[in-house]
Enzyme design. Structure first.
Site, PDB file in Angstrom:
ATOM      1  N   GLU A 192       3.679   9.815  -6.203  1.00  0.00           N
ATOM      2  CA  GLU A 192       2.808   8.958  -5.750  1.00  0.00           C
ATOM      3  C   GLU A 192       1.232   8.944  -4.973  1.00  0.00           C
ATOM      4  O   GLU A 192       1.191  10.247  -4.741  1.00  0.00           O
ATOM      5  CB  GLU A 192       3.638   8.099  -4.457  1.00  0.00           C
ATOM      6  CG  GLU A 192       3.535   7.289  -3.177  1.00  0.00           C
ATOM      7  CD  GLU A 192       3.708   6.036  -4.828  1.00  0.00           C
ATOM      8  OE1 GLU A 192       3.240   6.020  -5.256  1.00  0.00           O
ATOM      9  OE2 GLU A 192       4.236   4.770  -3.923  1.00  0.00           O
TER      10      GLU A 192
ATOM     11  N   ASP B 170       2.907   4.933   3.125  1.00  0.00           N
ATOM     12  CA  ASP B 170       2.180   4.363   4.378  1.00  0.00           C
ATOM     13  C   ASP B 170       3.144   4.253   5.069  1.00  0.00           C
ATOM     14  O   ASP B 170       3.760   4.484   5.574  1.00  0.00           O
ATOM     15  CB  ASP B 170       1.697   2.578   3.861  1.00  0.00           C
ATOM     16  CG  ASP B 170       1.092   1.902   4.236  1.00  0.00           C
ATOM     17  OD1 ASP B 170       0.380   2.602   4.574  1.00  0.00           O
ATOM     18  OD2 ASP B 170       1.380   0.839   3.926  1.00  0.00           O
TER      19      ASP B 170
ATOM     20  N   PHE C 258      -6.882   0.649   4.835  1.00  0.00           N
ATOM     21  CA  PHE C 258      -6.909   0.068   3.513  1.00  0.00           C
ATOM     22  C   PHE C 258      -7.495   1.254   2.820  1.00  0.00           C
ATOM     23  O   PHE C 258      -9.005   0.336   3.422  1.00  0.00           O
ATOM     24  CB  PHE C 258      -6.483  -1.195   3.694  1.00  0.00           C
ATOM     25  CG  PHE C 258      -6.305  -1.765   1.999  1.00  0.00           C
ATOM     26  CD1 PHE C 258      -5.297  -1.168   1.967  1.00  0.00           C
ATOM     27  CD2 PHE C 258      -6.929  -2.092   1.629  1.00  0.00           C
ATOM     28  CE1 PHE C 258      -4.661  -1.972   0.039  1.00  0.00           C
ATOM     29  CE2 PHE C 258      -7.180  -3.003   0.267  1.00  0.00           C
ATOM     30  CZ  PHE C 258      -5.955  -2.863  -0.116  1.00  0.00           C
TER      31      PHE C 258
HETATM   32  P1  IMP Z   1       5.122   1.929   1.618  1.00  0.00           P
HETATM   33  O1  IMP Z   1       6.123   1.383   0.902  1.00  0.00           O
HETATM   34  O2  IMP Z   1       4.299   0.629   2.877  1.00  0.00           O
HETATM   35  O3  IMP Z   1       4.833   3.479   1.531  1.00  0.00           O
HETATM   36  O4  IMP Z   1       3.808   1.832   0.218  1.00  0.00           O
HETATM   37  C1  IMP Z   1       3.316   2.521  -0.809  1.00  0.00           C
HETATM   38  C2  IMP Z   1       2.784   1.921  -1.863  1.00  0.00           C
HETATM   39  O5  IMP Z   1       1.929   0.753  -1.291  1.00  0.00           O
HETATM   40  C3  IMP Z   1       1.521   2.506  -2.490  1.00  0.00           C
HETATM   41  O6  IMP Z   1       2.814   3.324  -4.221  1.00  0.00           O
HETATM   42  C4  IMP Z   1       0.424   2.583  -2.683  1.00  0.00           C
HETATM   43  O7  IMP Z   1       0.898   1.941  -4.359  1.00  0.00           O
HETATM   44  C5  IMP Z   1       0.230   1.463  -1.531  1.00  0.00           C
HETATM   45  N1  IMP Z   1      -0.760   1.474  -0.581  1.00  0.00           N
HETATM   46  C6  IMP Z   1      -0.508   1.926   1.069  1.00  0.00           C
HETATM   47  N2  IMP Z   1      -1.346   2.068   1.629  1.00  0.00           N
HETATM   48  C7  IMP Z   1      -2.788   1.055   0.327  1.00  0.00           C
HETATM   49  C8  IMP Z   1      -3.838   1.612   0.619  1.00  0.00           C
HETATM   50  O8  IMP Z   1      -4.454   2.050   1.324  1.00  0.00           O
HETATM   51  N3  IMP Z   1      -4.813   0.885  -0.719  1.00  0.00           N
HETATM   52  C9  IMP Z   1      -4.292   0.747  -1.448  1.00  0.00           C
HETATM   53  N4  IMP Z   1      -2.636   0.661  -1.582  1.00  0.00           N
HETATM   54  C10 IMP Z   1      -1.751   0.697  -1.159  1.00  0.00           C
HETATM   55 MG    MG Z   2       1.331   2.665  -5.267  1.00  0.00          MG
END
Ligand code: IMP
Ligand code: MG
Length: 187
Positions: free
Chosen positions: A95, A99, A150
């Protein structure tokens, strides 16, 4: 002024370190692991990582989405499933970034329930620790980011833009406004 978080050389150094850890764990493994790239964001990362791995492996791709603009929606959609047989196999999910943890948590449960792999390990380029909402620990992490920034570039997108940029940067408000204009015109 946009802030460059990692340039190409720094990304390469992070991936080299990560690959040597993974190589140590898999060099004597008799199973052939399946690396599953989480599309689209992890594609540049996985393709650079595998060049530095030195054991037999299979590659697969899965596509999920949870993001809109600069924040996670928390609602996960499965857009494309795996195509390899992963039942009773060792799996490494690759991955781009963790986040809130929601995406990988969902993906782990989904694969475990549907395909029953022997093992699932998580590998990510960046782990954004302060944004975590569900408990989730990755097995291989390239870099722990202690701020909830971000990021854009090297697979990370802003509404599908700038995945092709070879370095990782933090856009400023001027960038975001400019890109919103561009997206509006190309709608
Ligand atoms: P989570 O489900 O909140 O952990 O988000 C994970 C997904 O969100 C990742 O696979 C990324 O595609 C996207 N994502 C998280 N942070 C960023 C960022 O800072 N920039 C761009 N995409 C992000
Ligand atoms: Mg992703």
């Amino acid at each position: 002024m946009k802030e460059i978080l990692f340039n190409e050389k720094q990304i390469d150094e992070i991936i080299t370190k990560l690959a040597s850890k993974i190589n140590k764990d898999y060099e004597n493994c008799e199973d052939i692991p399946v690396l599953i790239c989480v599309l689209k964001g992890a594609a540049p990362f996985m393709h650079d990582l595998i060049k530095k791995l030195n054991f037999p492996m299979k590659l697969d791709y899965i596509q999920l989405s949870s993001y809109n603009g600069t924040s996670s929606t928390g609602v996960i959609h499965l857009k494309k499933d795996v195509s390899e047989n992963i039942t009773n196999k060792r799996v490494i999910i690759v991955e781009d970034i963790i986040d809130t943890g929601t995406t990988l948590n969902y993906l782990k449960d989904y694969l475990n329930i549907k395909y029953k792999p022997k093992e699932i390990k998580l590998c990510c380029l960046i782990d954004k620790i302060p944004a975590r909402k569900v408990k989730l620990d990755a097995d291989y992490v390239g870099y722990y980011l202690n701020e909830s920034k971000f990021l854009v570039g090297y697979g990370f997108d802003y509404n599908e833009l700038f995945r092709e940029v070879p370095y990782i940067f933090v856009p400023d408000n001027e960038d975001l406004n400019k890109w919103d204009e561009l997206l509006k015109k190309n709608n």
